[in-house]
Design a protein around this motif. Structure first.
Motif, PDB file in Angstrom:
ATOM      1  N   THR A 100       0.772  -1.223  -0.085  1.00  0.00           N
ATOM      2  CA  THR A 100       0.068   0.185  -0.019  1.00  0.00           C
ATOM      3  C   THR A 100       0.953   1.138   0.063  1.00  0.00           C
ATOM      4  OG1 THR A 100      -0.186   0.003   2.196  1.00  0.00           O
ATOM      5  CG2 THR A 100      -1.943  -1.130   1.247  1.00  0.00           C
ATOM      6  N   GLN A 101       1.951   1.272   0.431  1.00  0.00           N
ATOM      7  CA  GLN A 101       2.968   2.112   0.416  1.00  0.00           C
ATOM      8  C   GLN A 101       3.528   2.527  -0.804  1.00  0.00           C
ATOM      9  OE1 GLN A 101       6.061   1.573   3.649  1.00  0.00           O
ATOM     10  NE2 GLN A 101       4.647   2.270   5.023  1.00  0.00           N
ATOM     11  N   LYS A 109      -6.641   8.103   2.490  1.00  0.00           N
ATOM     12  CA  LYS A 109      -6.722   6.821   1.906  1.00  0.00           C
ATOM     13  C   LYS A 109      -5.919   5.823   2.773  1.00  0.00           C
ATOM     14  CE  LYS A 109      -9.612   6.738  -1.616  1.00  0.00           C
ATOM     15  NZ  LYS A 109     -10.854   6.189  -1.501  1.00  0.00           N
ATOM     16  N   SER A 110      -4.741   6.376   3.159  1.00  0.00           N
ATOM     17  CA  SER A 110      -3.804   5.510   3.977  1.00  0.00           C
ATOM     18  C   SER A 110      -4.354   5.410   5.266  1.00  0.00           C
ATOM     19  CB  SER A 110      -2.439   6.278   4.304  1.00  0.00           C
ATOM     20  OG  SER A 110      -1.712   5.700   4.983  1.00  0.00           O
ATOM     21  N   LYS A 111      -5.183   6.391   6.044  1.00  0.00           N
ATOM     22  CA  LYS A 111      -5.942   6.397   7.215  1.00  0.00           C
ATOM     23  C   LYS A 111      -7.074   5.531   7.013  1.00  0.00           C
ATOM     24  CE  LYS A 111      -8.530   9.300  10.122  1.00  0.00           C
ATOM     25  NZ  LYS A 111      -9.111  10.903  10.429  1.00  0.00           N
ATOM     26  N   GLN A 112      -7.758   5.295   6.084  1.00  0.00           N
ATOM     27  CA  GLN A 112      -8.785   4.549   5.848  1.00  0.00           C
ATOM     28  C   GLN A 112      -8.253   3.049   5.725  1.00  0.00           C
ATOM     29  OE1 GLN A 112     -11.015   5.200   2.284  1.00  0.00           O
ATOM     30  NE2 GLN A 112     -12.755   3.959   2.828  1.00  0.00           N
ATOM     31  N   PHE A 113      -7.252   2.800   5.066  1.00  0.00           N
ATOM     32  CA  PHE A 113      -6.823   1.518   4.944  1.00  0.00           C
ATOM     33  C   PHE A 113      -6.016   0.879   6.222  1.00  0.00           C
ATOM     34  CE2 PHE A 113      -3.341  -1.549   4.087  1.00  0.00           C
ATOM     35  CZ  PHE A 113      -4.212  -2.429   3.167  1.00  0.00           C
ATOM     36  N   SER A 114      -5.538   1.802   7.018  1.00  0.00           N
ATOM     37  CA  SER A 114      -5.047   1.276   8.269  1.00  0.00           C
ATOM     38  C   SER A 114      -6.148   1.039   9.312  1.00  0.00           C
ATOM     39  CB  SER A 114      -4.147   2.376   8.919  1.00  0.00           C
ATOM     40  OG  SER A 114      -4.801   3.648   9.039  1.00  0.00           O
ATOM     41  N   LYS A 115      -7.126   1.631   9.245  1.00  0.00           N
ATOM     42  CA  LYS A 115      -8.191   1.359   9.981  1.00  0.00           C
ATOM     43  C   LYS A 115      -8.822  -0.035   9.498  1.00  0.00           C
ATOM     44  CE  LYS A 115     -12.389   3.298  11.504  1.00  0.00           C
ATOM     45  NZ  LYS A 115     -13.649   4.495  11.314  1.00  0.00           N
ATOM     46  N   PHE A 116      -8.818  -0.064   8.250  1.00  0.00           N
ATOM     47  CA  PHE A 116      -9.387  -1.210   7.634  1.00  0.00           C
ATOM     48  C   PHE A 116      -8.568  -2.611   8.178  1.00  0.00           C
ATOM     49  CE2 PHE A 116      -8.863  -4.692   4.425  1.00  0.00           C
ATOM     50  CZ  PHE A 116     -10.197  -5.037   4.106  1.00  0.00           C
ATOM     51  N   HIS A 119      -5.151  -1.378  12.208  1.00  0.00           N
ATOM     52  CA  HIS A 119      -3.970  -0.647  12.788  1.00  0.00           C
ATOM     53  C   HIS A 119      -4.283   0.763  13.200  1.00  0.00           C
ATOM     54  CE1 HIS A 119      -1.516  -3.425   9.892  1.00  0.00           C
ATOM     55  NE2 HIS A 119      -1.756  -4.081  10.961  1.00  0.00           N
ATOM     56  N   THR A 120      -3.363   1.322  13.819  1.00  0.00           N
ATOM     57  CA  THR A 120      -3.461   2.574  14.079  1.00  0.00           C
ATOM     58  C   THR A 120      -2.796   3.213  12.966  1.00  0.00           C
ATOM     59  OG1 THR A 120      -1.471   2.739  15.294  1.00  0.00           O
ATOM     60  CG2 THR A 120      -3.449   2.845  16.799  1.00  0.00           C
ATOM     61  N   GLU A 121      -2.764   4.660  12.702  1.00  0.00           N
ATOM     62  CA  GLU A 121      -1.984   5.059  11.689  1.00  0.00           C
ATOM     63  C   GLU A 121      -0.631   5.051  11.876  1.00  0.00           C
ATOM     64  OE1 GLU A 121      -3.555   8.900   9.829  1.00  0.00           O
ATOM     65  OE2 GLU A 121      -5.129   8.672  11.345  1.00  0.00           O
ATOM     66  N   LYS A 122      -0.226   5.161  13.142  1.00  0.00           N
ATOM     67  CA  LYS A 122       1.302   5.091  13.282  1.00  0.00           C
ATOM     68  C   LYS A 122       1.576   3.779  13.075  1.00  0.00           C
ATOM     69  CE  LYS A 122       4.379   5.684  17.161  1.00  0.00           C
ATOM     70  NZ  LYS A 122       4.479   5.646  18.686  1.00  0.00           N
ATOM     71  N   THR A 123       0.741   2.733  13.485  1.00  0.00           N
ATOM     72  CA  THR A 123       1.621   1.400  13.158  1.00  0.00           C
ATOM     73  C   THR A 123       1.654   1.158  11.865  1.00  0.00           C
ATOM     74  OG1 THR A 123       0.521   0.548  15.472  1.00  0.00           O
ATOM     75  CG2 THR A 123       1.005  -1.105  13.710  1.00  0.00           C
ATOM     76  N   HIS A 124       0.536   1.544  11.121  1.00  0.00           N
ATOM     77  CA  HIS A 124       0.721   1.231   9.669  1.00  0.00           C
ATOM     78  C   HIS A 124       1.883   1.957   8.858  1.00  0.00           C
ATOM     79  CE1 HIS A 124      -1.099   0.399   5.705  1.00  0.00           C
ATOM     80  NE2 HIS A 124      -0.876   1.520   5.349  1.00  0.00           N
ATOM     81  N   ALA A 125       2.089   3.341   9.366  1.00  0.00           N
ATOM     82  CA  ALA A 125       3.375   3.932   8.921  1.00  0.00           C
ATOM     83  C   ALA A 125       4.683   3.454   8.976  1.00  0.00           C
ATOM     84  CB  ALA A 125       3.394   5.306   9.257  1.00  0.00           C
TER      85      ALA A 125
END
Length: 126
Positions: A100-101, A109-116, A119-125
């Motif tokens: 996804t990165q 979209k990144s926020k939406q995907f991390s929630k999906f 994950h938290t946004e921080k974890t996803h990043a």
């Protein structure tokens, strides 16, 4: 809703499952698999107690739910793989996050995907 999301909602059923802590995990179920699940649910009363709410309950088992990571580990041992240790649920989640990165999603979209992904946004990043 974007065109691609609209297509996905027509082809997949979205189910929420309990995850770590209070966060829910989203599961997308393809139409064909949904038909199999419907058949399973149609006949489950013959084999599974009405008190057991799990879709994939095992008859006469005291196990409340399965562990996906353990199932993946057991399955990789059953196949003739060169590196069964390379296939884990954690590595799969990390691979999905990496892909996804590469797609260079917008912040929203990144926020939406991390929630999906649960994950938290921080974890996803990270």
């Amino acid at each position: 809703m974007q065109k691609s999301e609209n297509i996905l909602t027509q082809k997949y059923k979205r189910v929420l499952n309990s995850g770590k802590g209070s966060r829910a995990v989203v599961i997308l179920i393809p139409e064909q698999l949904q038909k199999f699940i419907d058949t399973l649910l149609q006949f489950r009363g013959k084999y599974i107690s009405d008190k057991n709410e799990d879709v994939f309950a095992v008859p006469r088992s005291k196990i409340k739910w399965g562990q996906g990571d353990v199932a993946i580990r057991n399955l990789t041992k059953k196949f003739d793989l060169q590196r069964p240790d390379a296939i884990t649920s954690n590595k799969l989640r990390k691979h999905i996050a990496t892909v996804t990165q590469i797609l260079s999603l917008s912040k929203e979209k990144s926020k939406q995907f991390s929630k999906f992904m649960g994950h938290t946004e921080k974890t996803h990043a990270e």
